[in-house]
Design a protein around this motif. Structure first.
Motif, mmCIF file in Angstrom:
data_model
loop_
_atom_site.group_PDB
_atom_site.id
_atom_site.type_symbol
_atom_site.label_atom_id
_atom_site.label_comp_id
_atom_site.label_asym_id
_atom_site.label_seq_id
_atom_site.Cartn_x
_atom_site.Cartn_y
_atom_site.Cartn_z
ATOM 1 N N ILE A 243 -1.482 -1.315 -9.819
ATOM 2 C CA ILE A 243 -0.934 -1.602 -8.494
ATOM 3 C C ILE A 243 -0.023 -2.812 -8.671
ATOM 4 O O ILE A 243 -0.410 -3.812 -9.266
ATOM 5 N N HIS A 244 1.200 -2.699 -8.166
ATOM 6 C CA HIS A 244 2.199 -3.750 -8.378
ATOM 7 C C HIS A 244 1.677 -5.102 -7.891
ATOM 8 O O HIS A 244 1.100 -5.198 -6.813
ATOM 9 N N PRO A 245 1.861 -6.149 -8.694
ATOM 10 C CA PRO A 245 1.374 -7.482 -8.300
ATOM 11 C C PRO A 245 1.989 -7.990 -6.997
ATOM 12 O O PRO A 245 1.374 -8.809 -6.317
ATOM 13 N N ASN A 246 3.163 -7.499 -6.631
ATOM 14 C CA ASN A 246 3.799 -7.939 -5.389
ATOM 15 C C ASN A 246 3.428 -7.071 -4.183
ATOM 16 O O ASN A 246 3.992 -7.251 -3.106
ATOM 17 N N ALA A 247 2.482 -6.163 -4.367
ATOM 18 C CA ALA A 247 2.062 -5.316 -3.246
ATOM 19 C C ALA A 247 1.524 -6.155 -2.093
ATOM 20 O O ALA A 247 1.683 -5.785 -0.927
ATOM 21 N N SER A 248 0.947 -7.286 -2.396
ATOM 22 C CA SER A 248 0.404 -8.148 -1.338
ATOM 23 C C SER A 248 1.510 -8.729 -0.453
ATOM 24 O O SER A 248 1.235 -9.258 0.624
ATOM 25 N N LYS A 249 2.757 -8.614 -0.887
ATOM 26 C CA LYS A 249 3.887 -9.075 -0.072
ATOM 27 C C LYS A 249 4.280 -8.054 1.000
ATOM 28 O O LYS A 249 5.137 -8.327 1.829
ATOM 29 N N ILE A 250 3.647 -6.874 0.959
ATOM 30 C CA ILE A 250 3.906 -5.861 1.977
ATOM 31 C C ILE A 250 3.140 -6.275 3.231
ATOM 32 O O ILE A 250 1.918 -6.406 3.198
ATOM 33 N N THR A 251 3.876 -6.513 4.298
ATOM 34 C CA THR A 251 3.254 -6.944 5.547
ATOM 35 C C THR A 251 3.806 -6.125 6.701
ATOM 36 O O THR A 251 4.811 -5.434 6.552
ATOM 37 N N GLY A 252 3.146 -6.210 7.815
ATOM 38 C CA GLY A 252 3.612 -5.527 9.009
ATOM 39 C C GLY A 252 2.560 -4.577 9.544
ATOM 40 O O GLY A 252 1.438 -4.511 9.048
ATOM 41 N N VAL A 253 2.954 -3.847 10.564
ATOM 42 C CA VAL A 253 2.034 -2.949 11.254
ATOM 43 C C VAL A 253 2.359 -1.507 10.883
ATOM 44 O O VAL A 253 3.515 -1.091 10.890
ATOM 45 N N ILE A 254 1.312 -0.768 10.561
ATOM 46 C CA ILE A 254 1.439 0.667 10.323
ATOM 47 C C ILE A 254 0.210 1.327 10.936
ATOM 48 O O ILE A 254 -0.906 0.851 10.747
ATOM 49 N N CYS A 255 0.408 2.346 11.723
ATOM 50 C CA CYS A 255 -0.677 3.050 12.413
ATOM 51 C C CYS A 255 -1.529 2.092 13.251
ATOM 52 O O CYS A 255 -2.739 2.257 13.362
ATOM 53 N N GLY A 256 -0.891 1.075 13.801
ATOM 54 C CA GLY A 256 -1.594 0.146 14.678
ATOM 55 C C GLY A 256 -2.374 -0.954 13.988
ATOM 56 O O GLY A 256 -3.058 -1.735 14.643
ATOM 57 N N TYR A 257 -2.305 -1.022 12.662
ATOM 58 C CA TYR A 257 -3.042 -2.038 11.908
ATOM 59 C C TYR A 257 -2.074 -2.888 11.092
ATOM 60 O O TYR A 257 -1.118 -2.366 10.526
ATOM 61 N N ARG A 258 -2.342 -4.170 11.014
ATOM 62 C CA ARG A 258 -1.578 -5.047 10.124
ATOM 63 C C ARG A 258 -2.069 -4.779 8.709
ATOM 64 O O ARG A 258 -3.246 -4.965 8.423
ATOM 65 N N VAL A 259 -1.181 -4.340 7.819
ATOM 66 C CA VAL A 259 -1.600 -3.950 6.478
ATOM 67 C C VAL A 259 -2.235 -5.104 5.704
ATOM 68 O O VAL A 259 -3.154 -4.892 4.909
ATOM 69 N N GLU A 260 -1.757 -6.316 5.953
ATOM 70 C CA GLU A 260 -2.304 -7.458 5.216
ATOM 71 C C GLU A 260 -3.721 -7.830 5.669
ATOM 72 O O GLU A 260 -4.407 -8.582 4.990
ATOM 73 N N GLU A 261 -4.191 -7.275 6.793
ATOM 74 C CA GLU A 261 -5.523 -7.598 7.308
ATOM 75 C C GLU A 261 -6.547 -6.494 7.082
ATOM 76 O O GLU A 261 -7.710 -6.650 7.463
ATOM 77 N N ILE A 262 -6.152 -5.391 6.485
ATOM 78 C CA ILE A 262 -7.081 -4.280 6.244
ATOM 79 C C ILE A 262 -8.060 -4.696 5.155
ATOM 80 O O ILE A 262 -7.667 -5.079 4.059
ATOM 81 N N GLU A 263 -9.348 -4.634 5.473
ATOM 82 C CA GLU A 263 -10.374 -5.123 4.548
ATOM 83 C C GLU A 263 -10.705 -4.139 3.436
ATOM 84 O O GLU A 263 -10.945 -4.544 2.306
ATOM 85 N N ASN A 264 -10.736 -2.851 3.741
ATOM 86 C CA ASN A 264 -11.046 -1.857 2.722
ATOM 87 C C ASN A 264 -9.843 -1.735 1.791
ATOM 88 O O ASN A 264 -8.739 -1.378 2.221
ATOM 89 N N LYS A 265 -10.028 -2.038 0.522
ATOM 90 C CA LYS A 265 -8.913 -2.098 -0.431
ATOM 91 C C LYS A 265 -8.223 -0.745 -0.631
ATOM 92 O O LYS A 265 -7.009 -0.689 -0.785
ATOM 93 N N LEU A 266 -8.995 0.340 -0.636
ATOM 94 C CA LEU A 266 -8.379 1.661 -0.790
ATOM 95 C C LEU A 266 -7.529 1.989 0.433
ATOM 96 O O LEU A 266 -6.390 2.447 0.296
ATOM 97 N N MET A 267 -8.064 1.739 1.618
ATOM 98 C CA MET A 267 -7.291 2.002 2.826
ATOM 99 C C MET A 267 -6.039 1.122 2.852
ATOM 100 O O MET A 267 -4.967 1.563 3.267
ATOM 101 N N GLN A 268 -6.169 -0.100 2.381
ATOM 102 C CA GLN A 268 -5.013 -0.990 2.347
ATOM 103 C C GLN A 268 -3.924 -0.426 1.434
ATOM 104 O O GLN A 268 -2.741 -0.443 1.779
ATOM 105 N N LYS A 269 -4.304 0.105 0.282
ATOM 106 C CA LYS A 269 -3.318 0.692 -0.635
ATOM 107 C C LYS A 269 -2.643 1.907 -0.006
ATOM 108 O O LYS A 269 -1.430 2.099 -0.148
ATOM 109 N N ILE A 270 -3.423 2.725 0.699
ATOM 110 C CA ILE A 270 -2.851 3.894 1.375
ATOM 111 C C ILE A 270 -1.850 3.432 2.427
ATOM 112 O O ILE A 270 -0.748 3.972 2.535
ATOM 113 N N ARG A 271 -2.205 2.417 3.185
ATOM 114 C CA ARG A 271 -1.312 1.904 4.231
ATOM 115 C C ARG A 271 -0.104 1.179 3.635
ATOM 116 O O ARG A 271 0.980 1.201 4.215
#
Length: 116
Positions: free
Chosen positions: A67-95
């Motif tokens: 997983i790209h080291p800069n993936a954590s720089k992906i921010t914003g809202v998708i499907c009503g959730y802020r991607v940087e705040e999603i706790e489940n790591k797999l769901m975060q990668k999908i988002r």
């Protein structure tokens, strides 16, 4: 929230939808593949194999080379959730992937989508 249904969903069933979304907005399959490969570390050949093998999202990300080291720089809202705040790591990668394809479809330049 029970995410197991999404995790078990074949990546190959969503992949054409990513392409369709991008192409409707004048982007290409190659650009969709580029953002997927950037995020996951797959190359074109291994990405095609993942689609062909009908692997689930869970398998797709578990088998991702890096997983790209800069993936954590992906921010914003998708499907009503802020991607940087999603706790489940797999769901975060999908988002993250959803967000990248969304940015592509909205016409954002590739050099900004692929966070430096």
């Amino acid at each position: 929230m029970d995410n197991t249904r999404i995790f078990r969903m074949p990546f190959a069933s969503i992949y054409p939808l990513y392409i369709q979304k991008a192409e409707k907005k004048g982007r290409t399959k190659a650009e969709v593949d580029a953002v997927i490969c950037w995020l996951t570390g797959y190359d074109q050949k291994t990405l095609a194999r993942q689609v062909e093998d009908q692997c689930s999202f869970e398998e797709f990300f578990a088998q991702a080379p890096l997983i790209h080291p800069n993936a954590s720089k992906i921010t914003g809202v998708i499907c009503g959730y802020r991607v940087e705040e999603i706790e489940n790591k797999l769901m975060q990668k999908i988002r993250y992937l959803d967000k990248l394809v969304d940015e592509l479809a909205k016409g954002r330049p590739m050099e900004k989508i692929l966070r430096p």
